[in-house]
Design a protein around this motif. Structure first.
Motif, short mmCIF file in Angstrom:
data_model
loop_
_atom_site.label_atom_id
_atom_site.label_comp_id
_atom_site.label_asym_id
_atom_site.label_seq_id
_atom_site.Cartn_x
_atom_site.Cartn_y
_atom_site.Cartn_z
N UNK A 1 11.49 -0.92 7.17
CA UNK A 1 11.70 -2.05 8.08
C UNK A 1 12.62 -3.10 7.47
N UNK A 2 12.49 -3.38 6.19
CA UNK A 2 13.34 -4.41 5.59
C UNK A 2 14.81 -3.99 5.61
N UNK A 3 15.08 -2.70 5.43
CA UNK A 3 16.45 -2.21 5.55
C UNK A 3 16.96 -2.34 6.96
N UNK A 4 16.12 -1.97 7.93
CA UNK A 4 16.52 -2.10 9.34
C UNK A 4 16.77 -3.56 9.69
N UNK A 5 15.92 -4.44 9.21
CA UNK A 5 16.06 -5.86 9.51
C UNK A 5 17.36 -6.42 8.95
N UNK A 6 17.73 -6.01 7.76
CA UNK A 6 18.98 -6.49 7.15
C UNK A 6 20.19 -6.00 7.95
N UNK A 7 20.17 -4.76 8.37
CA UNK A 7 21.28 -4.22 9.16
C UNK A 7 21.35 -4.91 10.52
N UNK B 1 0.82 -1.21 0.00
CA UNK B 1 0.00 0.00 0.00
C UNK B 1 0.85 1.27 0.00
N UNK B 2 1.98 1.20 0.72
CA UNK B 2 2.85 2.37 0.89
C UNK B 2 4.29 1.88 0.87
N UNK B 3 5.02 2.11 -0.20
CA UNK B 3 6.34 1.53 -0.42
C UNK B 3 7.36 1.91 0.66
N UNK B 4 7.47 3.16 1.11
CA UNK B 4 8.48 3.46 2.14
C UNK B 4 8.28 2.68 3.43
N UNK B 5 7.06 2.27 3.72
CA UNK B 5 6.82 1.47 4.92
C UNK B 5 7.54 0.15 4.88
N UNK B 6 7.55 -0.49 3.74
CA UNK B 6 8.23 -1.78 3.60
C UNK B 6 9.73 -1.60 3.56
N UNK B 7 10.17 -0.60 2.83
CA UNK B 7 11.61 -0.42 2.67
C UNK B 7 12.29 -0.05 3.97
#
Length: 125
Positions: free
Chosen positions: A89-95, A81-87
């Protein structure tokens, strides 16, 4: 013709990249090597055992895997629904996973060093 226009600069960039340094190579799996610290030589068998038990308790990961993490599923759903929302958390999770793996590797290296020191001191004879 269009393909040549884009592939030549890309090929030049790939060929001209410098070799990966030792710090950058941490992203890839590496063997566990003993990590000695100053003052390890003066430790007795009992002190070595205490440090080992302390490090063993810190050598477990509590971060769930990618597919087991409920926040990952939620961020992907929100991302539809909202692309920055996914990006975000997924970036934080990878780090967070990278740092967790780095911490675990450091602990395993210390454990390996202390075990070798115990073997050299013949603590279990």
């Amino acid at each position: 013709m269009q393909l040549q226009r884009y592939t030549l600069p890309l090929l030049l960039v790939l060929v001209s990249t410098p070799a990966i340094s030792a710090d950058e190579a941490r992203a890839y799996p590496r063997p566990v090597e003993p990590l000695y610290e100053e003052g390890d030589e003066q430790l007795s068998c009992r002190q070595l055992e205490q440090r080992l038990s302390h490090l063993e308790s810190q050598s477990y990961s509590t971060k769930p895997g990618f597919y087991e993490d409920p926040y990952t599923g939620a961020s992907i759903w929100i991302g539809s629904l909202w692309v920055p929302g996914a990006l975000s958390y997924l970036g934080y999770s990878a780090i967070a996973e990278y740092r967790e793996n780095d911490r675990l590797h450091h602990n395993q290296s210390r454990i390996e060093a202390l075990r070798r020191m115990k073997a050299n001191l013949r603590c279990h004879e």
